[in-house]
Scaffold this motif. Structure first.
Motif, PDB file in Angstrom:
ATOM      1  N   MET A 123     -49.392  -6.393  43.364  1.00 56.67           N
ATOM      2  CA  MET A 123     -48.843  -7.454  42.519  1.00 56.67           C
ATOM      3  C   MET A 123     -47.318  -7.411  42.585  1.00 56.67           C
ATOM      4  N   ARG A 124     -46.704  -8.520  42.208  1.00 56.01           N
ATOM      5  CA  ARG A 124     -45.237  -8.558  42.145  1.00 56.01           C
ATOM      6  C   ARG A 124     -44.799  -8.592  40.688  1.00 56.01           C
ATOM      7  N   ASN A 132     -34.165  -4.388  43.547  1.00 56.57           N
ATOM      8  CA  ASN A 132     -35.115  -4.666  44.626  1.00 56.57           C
ATOM      9  C   ASN A 132     -34.564  -5.833  45.440  1.00 56.57           C
ATOM     10  N   THR A 133     -34.484  -5.665  46.734  1.00 61.35           N
ATOM     11  CA  THR A 133     -33.893  -6.726  47.568  1.00 61.35           C
ATOM     12  C   THR A 133     -34.708  -8.013  47.524  1.00 61.35           C
ATOM     13  N   THR A 134     -36.008  -7.897  47.206  1.00 61.41           N
ATOM     14  CA  THR A 134     -36.874  -9.068  47.184  1.00 61.41           C
ATOM     15  C   THR A 134     -36.802  -9.830  45.869  1.00 61.41           C
ATOM     16  N   GLY A 135     -36.248  -9.208  44.820  1.00 58.76           N
ATOM     17  CA  GLY A 135     -36.250  -9.838  43.502  1.00 58.76           C
ATOM     18  C   GLY A 135     -37.495  -9.480  42.698  1.00 58.76           C
ATOM     19  N   PHE A 136     -38.355  -8.647  43.286  1.00 55.90           N
ATOM     20  CA  PHE A 136     -39.503  -8.174  42.512  1.00 55.90           C
ATOM     21  C   PHE A 136     -39.868  -6.767  42.962  1.00 55.90           C
ATOM     22  N   GLN A 137     -40.609  -6.087  42.088  1.00 52.46           N
ATOM     23  CA  GLN A 137     -41.097  -4.755  42.422  1.00 52.46           C
ATOM     24  C   GLN A 137     -42.580  -4.881  42.702  1.00 52.46           C
ATOM     25  N   ARG A 434     -45.462 -10.711  33.488  1.00 50.90           N
ATOM     26  CA  ARG A 434     -44.464 -11.132  34.447  1.00 50.90           C
ATOM     27  C   ARG A 434     -44.928 -10.782  35.851  1.00 50.90           C
ATOM     28  N   MET A 435     -46.255 -10.680  36.029  1.00 50.35           N
ATOM     29  CA  MET A 435     -46.781 -10.269  37.330  1.00 50.35           C
ATOM     30  C   MET A 435     -47.499 -11.414  37.997  1.00 50.35           C
ATOM     31  N   TYR A 436     -47.394 -11.467  39.309  1.00 48.71           N
ATOM     32  CA  TYR A 436     -48.251 -12.378  40.042  1.00 48.71           C
ATOM     33  C   TYR A 436     -48.580 -11.762  41.395  1.00 48.71           C
ATOM     34  N   PRO A 437     -49.655 -12.269  42.053  1.00 43.36           N
ATOM     35  CA  PRO A 437     -50.157 -11.567  43.240  1.00 43.36           C
ATOM     36  C   PRO A 437     -49.175 -11.595  44.411  1.00 43.36           C
ATOM     37  N   GLU A 438     -49.158 -10.508  45.148  1.00 40.19           N
ATOM     38  CA  GLU A 438     -48.370 -10.400  46.380  1.00 40.19           C
ATOM     39  C   GLU A 438     -49.263 -10.920  47.503  1.00 40.19           C
ATOM     40  N   THR A 439     -48.869 -12.029  48.116  1.00 41.32           N
ATOM     41  CA  THR A 439     -49.743 -12.652  49.107  1.00 41.32           C
ATOM     42  C   THR A 439     -49.516 -12.095  50.511  1.00 41.32           C
ATOM     43  N   ASP A 440     -48.430 -11.357  50.718  1.00 42.19           N
ATOM     44  CA  ASP A 440     -48.116 -10.842  52.058  1.00 42.19           C
ATOM     45  C   ASP A 440     -48.934  -9.605  52.431  1.00 42.19           C
TER      46      ASP A 440
END
Ligand SMILES: [Zn+2]
Length: 643
Positions: A123-124, A132-137, A434-440
């Motif tokens: 999850m993100r 975090n460079t991506t804006g999420f952990q 504040r979480m949502y699925p990591e699709t990658d």
């Protein structure tokens, strides 16, 4: 106001929950093949990024982060090729989730009777402070439920998560923050307890117990910064406050104690404000430009602000007089909390308030004029701030906001732990979900087979381990207990396998001596496993004396790139070899031949004393005695034969 000397925790309705984060000692990071270690020395390059969260993300971001983003927060990332790749700088998609990390967190889960999930989904979690460079952990639940036994109480566990560690903050200048990418992506296991801990000492015991279980897996990193505790603390009449980043287990009870006192003081302040007749509408965002009053001020802060064309703004806090200087926890007053808010939201250096004035170059006359200009009554307080106009406004708005919260009691907020067990304001408490699925990243199935495999590798629990150590190494309970609690159990076992040293000697150095060195300020966490093992091996081989170990470790902690052999050479702690001792002992015997012949075999003791007096700490006494006996037998034997 007086501080309560003894708090009845049950009466005040104390509830504490713990979140323990522990770095795992895996070969690679969570989503790439970089090693899980920190860089030493200077970074090879730096890139600048401006944070740009997407609109949909912004809807979920906490107001503080959003505010920072709008202010134009800039982030500098320090990069080393050795410890980061394109994944960390978000220029290559993450690789598959590291199975070694899942396995280590499954071990932890099974040890605390937690039930593994069927599938691990990444999850993100939005984080836009730039860490975090991506804006999420990225985070994933590995197991749910479970419990640990601590001192007759059973503490329920909510869940076990596997998370990626954030980048390491190395500096901050104005709106620019600096992060090192080496730590980003190191796997962390997160153990969350239910909020059913009811005293400061119990919080510490639970944390210690979890820490011991984590170490029992022998899959975790050690040293300062590799374990971090977050605490959720609430009181019945207070609020739920989240305290982040306690780095030492021994500090937990102090942090909880301080937070209880802080909340109780805030509750007393609220009651006092109510009894003084304050209502929320009295607290207005009215700011007065009082620059004229301070034109000639000798305050350094004000002079500097005015030199840069800044202003001095003031706001009146009705009925707050005397309360801003109330101490909430050691060194922290209500005024400090307002100052923290002003700093955070206004970017100013701090505030002045009338409870602490005249002082800091502000005169009594200036204070009187200030009070009269703002039409203060007896029990009103005034807060002033000197900076650019916009910053002053933002700062005072935050101060008035904080004063309204004081009338309501304890604000919900996230605080950061200081090294002395006190805390400081960090940001408002973010909302849930504040979480949502990591699709990658595809999910990973946790099959029953895999769980069985992990079960077969399950290490013994700490109490069992203590008994095993006592039996196998013939050490006492206290030492075995300290070893299990220490970071060095694994190292101890390696040393015992590769040397002929006594277990109690090795264990004492790895527990008591290292703790003492740490207390004296020696950077023991920079000692690598390899340095430790080699040091003991050199003692075992007779290269240096047992007495030299501490000195060698101190030197190595200051020279992390060097090896124990170099330490011994540099410190002149090398032991004399048989080859070096033989001629020396031979000479001693020849020099004293007359009385040796008189005394015969009784000469041995006195000779031993003479030789050891010269080589103490540089020679093994057993070896000296052995050579001495041989040489003496030669001399005395020959004497006999001539008679
Ligand atoms: Zn990488």
């Amino acid at each position: 106001m007086r501080r309560l000397s003894k708090v009845n925790y049950e009466e005040v309705g104390l509830k504490v929950g713990l979140e323990i984060h522990q770095q795992l000692d895996t070969k690679a990071k969570m989503f790439c093949n970089c090693p899980t270690k920190l860089s030493l020395g200077e970074p090879s390059k730096t890139v600048i990024r401006r944070l740009r969260p997407t609109q949909s993300e912004l809807g979920q971001v906490d107001p503080a982060a959003l505010f920072e983003f709008q202010r134009g927060r800039m982030v500098l990332y320090e990069i080393d090729n050795e410890t980061s790749c394109l994944v960390e700088i978000d220029e290559e998609p993450p690789h598959e989730l590291n199975r070694e990390a899942i396995e280590a967190s499954l071990l932890v889960s099974l040890l605390i009777r937690s039930t593994p999930v069927d599938e691990v989904h990444v999850m993100r979690k939005i984080v836009i402070d730039g860490s975090n460079t991506t804006g999420f952990q990225r985070t994933c639940i590995v197991a749910q439920g479970g419990s640990i036994d601590v001192d007759r109480a059973t503490i329920p566990i909510n869940q076990i998560c596997l998370e990626e560690d954030a980048a390491r903050k190395t500096g901050e200048e104005g709106l620019a923050v600096r992060y090192r990418l080496d730590r980003l992506g190191i796997p962390l296991v997160e153990v969350t307890t239910a909020p059913v801990i009811f005293s400061p000492s119990q919080a510490q015991e639970v944390a210690l117990a979890i820490g011991r279980i984590l170490r029992a897996t022998r899959r975790v990193k050690r040293g300062l910064g590799t374990i971090r505790q977050d605490l959720n603390i609430s009181l019945k009449e207070g609020a739920l406050v989240e305290i982040k980043g306690v780095q030492k287990l021994e500090l937990i009870s102090v942090v909880v104690e301080n937070e209880i006192n802080r909340q109780l003081s805030l509750i007393r302040i609220r009651k006092e404000l109510v009894s003084r007749g304050l209502v929320e509408d009295d607290l207005k965002k009215e700011f007065h430009d009082v620059t004229d009053l301070f034109k000639e001020s000798s305050s350094r802060v004000i002079k500097e602000a005015l030199k840069k064309n800044g202003v001095v703004l003031a706001t009146r806090l009705p009925r707050f007089s005397g309360l801003l200087k109330t101490e909430l926890e050691p060194g922290l007053r209500l005024g400090t909390e307002m100052s923290d808010r002003a700093r955070f939201w206004g970017g100013v250096g701090g505030i002045f308030h009338t409870d602490e004035l005249p002082a800091y170059g502000i005169s009594e006359r200036e204070v009187e004029e200030l009070r009269s200009k703002l039409a203060c009554r007896e029990n009103d307080a005034v807060v002033i701030v000197a900076d650019e106009h916009r910053n002053c406004r933002d700062a005072l708005e935050a101060v008035v906001e904080r004063s309204k919260e004081a009338l309501r009691g304890v604000p919900d907020e996230t605080r950061a732990a200081n090294d002395d067990g006190t805390t400081r304001y960090m940001r408002p408490r973010p909302g849930a979900a504040r979480m949502y699925p990591e699709t990658d990243i595809p999910p990973i199935r946790v099959s029953q087979n895999w769980i069985e495999e992990v079960k077969a590798k399950l290490p013994p629990m700490p109490d069992v381990l203590i008994r095993q150590l006592m039996e196998e190494y013939k050490i006492n309970k206290k030492l075995a207990d300290q070893l299990v609690t220490s970071d060095y159990l694994e190292v101890f076992m390696v040393i015992m396998k590769s040397t002929s040293l006594a277990a109690s000697f090795v264990a004492t150095i790895l527990t008591e001596s290292i703790k003492n060195l740490e207390r004296e300020g020696v950077q023991v966490e920079s000692l690598s496993d390899r340095q430790l093992v080699e040091t003991f091996q050199l003692v075992s081989q007779g290269v240096t004396a047992k007495e030299s170990v501490q000195e060698v470790l101190i030197w190595l902690s200051k020279n992390p790139q060097s090896n124990p052999g170099e330490a011994i050479a540099e410190l002149g702690l090398k032991m004399l070899s048989r080859k070096e001792l033989e001629p020396m002992i031979q000479r001693k015997i020849e020099d004293n031949l007359s009385w040796i012949k008189e005394q015969g075999e009784r000469a041995e003791g006195r000779l031993m004393g003479l030789v050891m007096g010269e080589v103490r700490g540089k020679a093994d006494s057993k070896l000296v005695a052995e050579i001495l006996r041989e040489k003496l037998a030669g001399v005395l034997g020959s004497t006999k034969s001539t008679v």
